[in-house]
Design a protein around this motif. Structure first.
Motif, short mmCIF file in Angstrom:
data_model
loop_
_atom_site.label_atom_id
_atom_site.label_comp_id
_atom_site.label_asym_id
_atom_site.label_seq_id
_atom_site.Cartn_x
_atom_site.Cartn_y
_atom_site.Cartn_z
N HIS A 21 47.50 0.07 -44.96
CA HIS A 21 46.89 0.67 -43.77
C HIS A 21 47.82 1.71 -43.14
N ASP A 22 49.10 1.40 -43.11
CA ASP A 22 50.05 2.37 -42.57
C ASP A 22 50.10 3.63 -43.44
N GLN B 202 47.46 6.35 -42.85
CA GLN B 202 47.50 7.22 -41.69
C GLN B 202 47.66 8.68 -42.11
N SER B 203 48.24 8.88 -43.29
CA SER B 203 48.40 10.22 -43.84
C SER B 203 47.18 10.58 -44.68
N ARG C 248 37.29 3.09 -40.91
CA ARG C 248 38.66 3.45 -40.53
C ARG C 248 38.80 3.53 -39.01
N THR D 239 41.16 1.29 -36.53
CA THR D 239 42.11 1.92 -35.60
C THR D 239 41.87 1.42 -34.18
#
Length: 219
Positions: free
Chosen positions: A27-28, A31-32, A92, A96
């Motif tokens: 998940h981190d 972010q890109s 997504r 978030t």
């Protein structure tokens, strides 16, 4: 005047299971936008064809499992990473907003929702027809992991688009052991599915009209 004391924010709880930590890591990564696109390129592919995923997954897997993973578990990690990266935007955004990845890590592991439970929720919400969901489950229960992987992108996308969450850590562990413990896992999926759909279909006792006992005959 009493001095005010500032309370430091409580540190975020780190997942204890490696599968939960892996999901949080992916998940981190997602972010890109570029990384997310590269992870998506592994959808439904065997590890040997996931050339763009190695740079992201090999360091994590090596650190978490110094002795390595067996082939099925390795493919499961690559598959789940690609599936997470391929989530529709609505899913997504929901993740978030929730501030965490799907899957309640505070819930007892065996009470967390597996894929059968997700399909049951999809039926109850009208996302899938019962016949379609049951056919999918029965088919998968007879298949090998290699046969299941190609169908997961479309299935999970349909669930997520319909607002049904997928517990990626549970799916990861089940895929890792599918070929070695298929009967037990498939049984758990089917039981969860029917438990959820039958609970939705069961009438509420409070809605039933009260019936009075027939009057007793005078002797």
């Amino acid at each position: 005047m009493p001095q005010s004391t500032s309370t430091a924010p409580a540190p975020s709880k780190k997942p204890s299971r490696p599968s939960d930590r892996f999901v949080a890591y992916v998940h981190d990564l997602c972010q890109s936008k570029r990384t997310r696109a590269e992870l998506r390129r592994g959808l439904a592919l065997p590890v040997e064809r996931c050339n763009y995923l190695h740079r992201y997954l090999v360091p994590w897997v090596t650190g978490a499992y110094p002795d390595g993973l067996h082939a099925d578990a390795r493919r499961a990690h690559y598959a789940v990473a690609a599936l997470i990266a391929a989530r529709p935007r609505t899913a997504r955004d929901a993740d978030t907003a929730a501030g965490s990845s799907p899957g309640d890590t505070d819930t007892d592991w065996y009470k967390r929702a597996n894929l059968g439970a997700a399909l049951g929720q999809a039926v109850n919400k009208g996302v899938l027809k019962p016949a379609t969901a049951e056919s999918t489950l029965h088919l998968m229960s007879r298949q090998s992991a290699d046969a299941i992987h190609p169908g997961l992108p479309a299935l999970t996308r349909q669930l997520l688009t319909g607002g049904v969450a997928v517990d990626w850590a549970v799916l990861l562990e089940h895929l890792s052991w599918w070929d070695r413990d298929r009967d037990r896992i498939a049984t758990a999926w089917l039981e969860s599915y029917f438990r959820i759909t039958s609970a939705e279909a069961a009438p509420d006792d409070t809605d039933r009209p009260e019936t009075s006992n027939p009057p007793e005959e005078n002797e």
